[in-house]
Design a protein around this motif. Structure first.
Motif, PDB file in Angstrom:
ATOM      1  N   LEU A 171       0.830  -1.210   0.000  1.00 13.29           N
ATOM      2  CA  LEU A 171       0.000   0.000   0.000  1.00 13.29           C
ATOM      3  C   LEU A 171       0.863   1.258   0.000  1.00 13.29           C
ATOM      4  O   LEU A 171       0.601   2.214  -0.731  1.00 13.29           O
ATOM      5  CB  LEU A 171      -0.925   0.009   1.209  1.00 13.29           C
ATOM      6  CG  LEU A 171      -2.113  -0.958   1.181  1.00 13.29           C
ATOM      7  CD1 LEU A 171      -2.752  -1.047   2.563  1.00 13.29           C
ATOM      8  CD2 LEU A 171      -3.156  -0.520   0.148  1.00 13.29           C
ATOM      9  N   MET A 172       1.902   1.254   0.833  1.00 18.11           N
ATOM     10  CA  MET A 172       2.770   2.430   0.940  1.00 18.11           C
ATOM     11  C   MET A 172       3.536   2.678  -0.365  1.00 18.11           C
ATOM     12  O   MET A 172       3.683   3.826  -0.807  1.00 18.11           O
ATOM     13  CB  MET A 172       3.752   2.240   2.093  1.00 18.11           C
ATOM     14  CG  MET A 172       3.121   2.233   3.481  1.00 18.11           C
ATOM     15  SD  MET A 172       2.271   3.797   3.879  1.00 18.11           S
ATOM     16  CE  MET A 172       0.556   3.361   3.505  1.00 18.11           C
ATOM     17  N   VAL A 173       4.009   1.611  -0.983  1.00 21.64           N
ATOM     18  CA  VAL A 173       4.755   1.750  -2.240  1.00 21.64           C
ATOM     19  C   VAL A 173       3.826   2.236  -3.355  1.00 21.64           C
ATOM     20  O   VAL A 173       4.200   3.079  -4.180  1.00 21.64           O
ATOM     21  CB  VAL A 173       5.428   0.416  -2.616  1.00 21.64           C
ATOM     22  CG1 VAL A 173       6.113   0.526  -3.979  1.00 21.64           C
ATOM     23  CG2 VAL A 173       6.464   0.026  -1.567  1.00 21.64           C
ATOM     24  N   LEU A 174       2.612   1.705  -3.374  1.00 22.86           N
ATOM     25  CA  LEU A 174       1.636   2.166  -4.373  1.00 22.86           C
ATOM     26  C   LEU A 174       1.299   3.634  -4.154  1.00 22.86           C
ATOM     27  O   LEU A 174       1.244   4.418  -5.111  1.00 22.86           O
ATOM     28  CB  LEU A 174       0.364   1.322  -4.284  1.00 22.86           C
ATOM     29  CG  LEU A 174      -0.791   1.758  -5.191  1.00 22.86           C
ATOM     30  CD1 LEU A 174      -0.401   1.638  -6.662  1.00 22.86           C
ATOM     31  CD2 LEU A 174      -2.052   0.940  -4.903  1.00 22.86           C
ATOM     32  N   ASP A 175       1.103   4.010  -2.906  1.00 28.26           N
ATOM     33  CA  ASP A 175       0.768   5.405  -2.592  1.00 28.26           C
ATOM     34  C   ASP A 175       1.869   6.344  -3.063  1.00 28.26           C
ATOM     35  O   ASP A 175       1.600   7.389  -3.662  1.00 28.26           O
ATOM     36  CB  ASP A 175       0.572   5.538  -1.076  1.00 28.26           C
ATOM     37  CG  ASP A 175      -0.151   6.821  -0.692  1.00 28.26           C
ATOM     38  OD1 ASP A 175      -1.110   7.192  -1.393  1.00 28.26           O
ATOM     39  OD2 ASP A 175       0.242   7.456   0.301  1.00 28.26           O
ATOM     40  N   GLU A 176       3.100   5.932  -2.807  1.00 25.02           N
ATOM     41  CA  GLU A 176       4.241   6.769  -3.227  1.00 25.02           C
ATOM     42  C   GLU A 176       4.282   6.913  -4.739  1.00 25.02           C
ATOM     43  O   GLU A 176       4.530   8.000  -5.271  1.00 25.02           O
ATOM     44  CB  GLU A 176       5.542   6.147  -2.722  1.00 25.02           C
ATOM     45  CG  GLU A 176       6.779   6.954  -3.071  1.00 25.02           C
ATOM     46  CD  GLU A 176       8.052   6.346  -2.521  1.00 25.02           C
ATOM     47  OE1 GLU A 176       9.140   6.885  -2.820  1.00 25.02           O
ATOM     48  OE2 GLU A 176       7.972   5.336  -1.791  1.00 25.02           O
ATOM     49  N   LYS A 177       4.044   5.815  -5.443  1.00 22.62           N
ATOM     50  CA  LYS A 177       4.081   5.872  -6.904  1.00 22.62           C
ATOM     51  C   LYS A 177       2.976   6.766  -7.451  1.00 22.62           C
ATOM     52  O   LYS A 177       3.220   7.600  -8.335  1.00 22.62           O
ATOM     53  CB  LYS A 177       3.949   4.465  -7.497  1.00 22.62           C
ATOM     54  CG  LYS A 177       3.914   4.486  -9.028  1.00 22.62           C
ATOM     55  CD  LYS A 177       3.927   3.110  -9.621  1.00 22.62           C
ATOM     56  CE  LYS A 177       3.918   3.188 -11.144  1.00 22.62           C
ATOM     57  NZ  LYS A 177       5.084   3.920 -11.700  1.00 22.62           N
ATOM     58  N   LEU A 178       1.774   6.607  -6.920  1.00 26.50           N
ATOM     59  CA  LEU A 178       0.637   7.347  -7.458  1.00 26.50           C
ATOM     60  C   LEU A 178       0.711   8.839  -7.146  1.00 26.50           C
ATOM     61  O   LEU A 178       0.279   9.669  -7.948  1.00 26.50           O
ATOM     62  CB  LEU A 178      -0.670   6.778  -6.904  1.00 26.50           C
ATOM     63  CG  LEU A 178      -0.999   5.326  -7.285  1.00 26.50           C
ATOM     64  CD1 LEU A 178      -2.339   4.916  -6.697  1.00 26.50           C
ATOM     65  CD2 LEU A 178      -0.985   5.131  -8.795  1.00 26.50           C
ATOM     66  N   LEU A 179       1.276   9.172  -5.982  1.00 25.70           N
ATOM     67  CA  LEU A 179       1.277  10.574  -5.565  1.00 25.70           C
ATOM     68  C   LEU A 179       2.526  11.338  -6.009  1.00 25.70           C
ATOM     69  O   LEU A 179       2.483  12.547  -6.157  1.00 25.70           O
ATOM     70  CB  LEU A 179       1.145  10.665  -4.045  1.00 25.70           C
ATOM     71  CG  LEU A 179      -0.160  10.111  -3.448  1.00 25.70           C
ATOM     72  CD1 LEU A 179      -0.187  10.362  -1.946  1.00 25.70           C
ATOM     73  CD2 LEU A 179      -1.383  10.738  -4.108  1.00 25.70           C
ATOM     74  N   ASN A 180       3.628  10.628  -6.206  1.00 28.05           N
ATOM     75  CA  ASN A 180       4.897  11.302  -6.473  1.00 28.05           C
ATOM     76  C   ASN A 180       5.389  11.157  -7.903  1.00 28.05           C
ATOM     77  O   ASN A 180       6.529  11.481  -8.214  1.00 28.05           O
ATOM     78  CB  ASN A 180       5.976  10.791  -5.511  1.00 28.05           C
ATOM     79  CG  ASN A 180       5.623  11.081  -4.059  1.00 28.05           C
ATOM     80  OD1 ASN A 180       4.953  12.051  -3.761  1.00 28.05           O
ATOM     81  ND2 ASN A 180       6.075  10.223  -3.167  1.00 28.05           N
ATOM     82  N   ALA A 226      -6.674   8.454   0.418  1.00 29.97           N
ATOM     83  CA  ALA A 226      -7.435   8.296   1.666  1.00 29.97           C
ATOM     84  C   ALA A 226      -7.743   6.822   1.934  1.00 29.97           C
ATOM     85  O   ALA A 226      -7.667   6.361   3.082  1.00 29.97           O
ATOM     86  CB  ALA A 226      -8.725   9.102   1.588  1.00 29.97           C
ATOM     87  N   LEU A 227      -8.079   6.077   0.892  1.00 23.82           N
ATOM     88  CA  LEU A 227      -8.385   4.660   1.062  1.00 23.82           C
ATOM     89  C   LEU A 227      -7.139   3.875   1.474  1.00 23.82           C
ATOM     90  O   LEU A 227      -7.204   2.978   2.325  1.00 23.82           O
ATOM     91  CB  LEU A 227      -8.959   4.086  -0.239  1.00 23.82           C
ATOM     92  CG  LEU A 227     -10.312   4.643  -0.684  1.00 23.82           C
ATOM     93  CD1 LEU A 227     -10.732   4.038  -2.011  1.00 23.82           C
ATOM     94  CD2 LEU A 227     -11.382   4.406   0.373  1.00 23.82           C
ATOM     95  N   ILE A 228      -6.013   4.211   0.878  1.00 23.40           N
ATOM     96  CA  ILE A 228      -4.757   3.561   1.241  1.00 23.40           C
ATOM     97  C   ILE A 228      -4.418   3.829   2.698  1.00 23.40           C
ATOM     98  O   ILE A 228      -4.021   2.930   3.447  1.00 23.40           O
ATOM     99  CB  ILE A 228      -3.615   4.043   0.317  1.00 23.40           C
ATOM    100  CG1 ILE A 228      -3.776   3.424  -1.077  1.00 23.40           C
ATOM    101  CG2 ILE A 228      -2.244   3.695   0.899  1.00 23.40           C
ATOM    102  CD1 ILE A 228      -2.812   3.969  -2.112  1.00 23.40           C
ATOM    103  N   LYS A 229      -4.600   5.056   3.135  1.00 20.11           N
ATOM    104  CA  LYS A 229      -4.312   5.420   4.527  1.00 20.11           C
ATOM    105  C   LYS A 229      -5.211   4.645   5.494  1.00 20.11           C
ATOM    106  O   LYS A 229      -4.751   4.129   6.516  1.00 20.11           O
ATOM    107  CB  LYS A 229      -4.525   6.924   4.703  1.00 20.11           C
ATOM    108  CG  LYS A 229      -4.342   7.447   6.132  1.00 20.11           C
ATOM    109  CD  LYS A 229      -2.913   7.285   6.623  1.00 20.11           C
ATOM    110  CE  LYS A 229      -2.651   8.058   7.910  1.00 20.11           C
ATOM    111  NZ  LYS A 229      -3.528   7.659   9.030  1.00 20.11           N
ATOM    112  N   GLU A 230      -6.495   4.549   5.180  1.00 19.43           N
ATOM    113  CA  GLU A 230      -7.426   3.842   6.055  1.00 19.43           C
ATOM    114  C   GLU A 230      -7.070   2.357   6.159  1.00 19.43           C
ATOM    115  O   GLU A 230      -7.079   1.782   7.254  1.00 19.43           O
ATOM    116  CB  GLU A 230      -8.858   3.997   5.526  1.00 19.43           C
ATOM    117  CG  GLU A 230      -9.948   3.670   6.541  1.00 19.43           C
ATOM    118  CD  GLU A 230     -10.232   2.173   6.671  1.00 19.43           C
ATOM    119  OE1 GLU A 230     -10.746   1.769   7.727  1.00 19.43           O
ATOM    120  OE2 GLU A 230      -9.932   1.423   5.708  1.00 19.43           O
TER     121      GLU A 230
END
Length: 298
Positions: A232-241, A257-261
């Motif tokens: 989840l964290m790696v996906l979040d980084e890719k999508l946001l950065n 928000a969904l990843i964080k939850e």
């Protein structure tokens, strides 16, 4: 045979057999499996090979252990560009299963399609360079040829106990650090430590099958919590950065928000599970395993 030490073999025979079987399984995956399935399987087996080497780290000596560990680590990293994108797609599927009823119908589909396009491009580039058909095969065959250089001479299984204590201790410390300083790096470090303990508990199942199968199963659950959180964290980084092609800004905000939850949920479960697994002091854990080995090995 399987990924475990067998009582009818001495330690050296066990180590050589298991390492050889894991490398052969990697080569078989390259020949028979779909490329993305093969990459996933090989990455898992390279981690098992590293855990196996770590189990006899003290017997090998630090110089030889590091050489072997780095070889398999670097080979795994060369597979990361393809595997990471597959993991991103699997993580999107995981989010869709959990939250699909709460967002619009094709919310996750467009994200997965973009990831799949990128993955196919990366895989094609590697195939054009004969990475899978030649380079990776040669690296694995070389690793198998050099198994005789794994300096495991002792016949006494007790030589693994210092590594077990060290792996357990570092996992317990990583747990504390993860919740004292919660971020993707500290949880990733704990995940790595938990996986080493998981694989080493697999290797020891023949000492006391009922006990070690239970331990392995519980650590596996913890590793899954931490693995899903890491993905989840790696996906979040890719999508946001990166310049990812979102439909609009709201889609970007929602996926974050969904990843964080989901991450919060997984970390809450991991904390309790980890506290139970690492409830003992490392020396007490080592002493207990030592007694099991004395009673039911030779």
């Amino acid at each position: 045979m399987s990924y475990k030490l067998e009582k009818q073999e001495d330690l050296q025979e066990n180590i050589n057999r298991i390492a050889s079987e894991e490398i052969d399984a990697c080569l078989t995956s390259l020949k028979k499996a779909e490329i993305h399935e093969a990459v996933h399987d090989i990455r898992k087996r390279l981690k098992k090979l590293r855990a196996l080497a770590r189990l006899v780290r003290d017997e090998m000596g630090e110089k030889k252990y590091k050489k072997i560990n780095i070889y398999f680590r670097d080979l795994g990293r060369e597979l990361s560009p393809v595997r990471d994108l597959t993991a991103h797609m699997e993580t999107v599927d995981m989010l869709k299963e959990r939250y699909g009823d709460h967002v619009y119908v094709k919310f996750f589909d467009s994200i997965k399609q973009e990831l799949e396009k990128e993955r196919d491009t990366v895989a094609e580039e590697l195939q054009e360079k004969d990475f899978f058909s030649q380079y990776l095969v040669e690296k694995l065959e070389k690793a198998k040829e050099k198994l005789e250089e794994w300096p495991v001479k002792s016949l006494d299984i007790a030589v693994i106990l210092p590594s077990l204590e060290r792996v357990y201790s570092r996992g317990a410390n990583a747990l504390e650090d993860a919740y004292a300083n919660p971020n993707s790096e500290t949880f990733h470090e704990w995940r790595k430590r938990a996986k080493y303990l998981w694989h080493q508990s697999e290797l020891l199942q023949d000492v006391w099958p009922e006990m070690f199968k239970t331990l392995e199963s519980e650590i596996h659950i913890l590793a899954d919590y931490l693995g899903d959180d890491h993905n989840l964290m790696v996906l979040d980084e890719k999508l946001l950065n990166t310049d990812f092609n979102f439909k609009d800004e709201k889609q970007k905000e929602m996926i974050h928000a969904l990843i964080k939850e989901y991450s919060d949920h997984l970390r809450t479960n991991a904390e309790l599970h980890g506290a139970l697994i690492y409830a003992e002091k490392p020396k007490a854990f080592k002493k207990r395993i030592k007694k099991y080995v004395r009673v039911n090995w030779n």
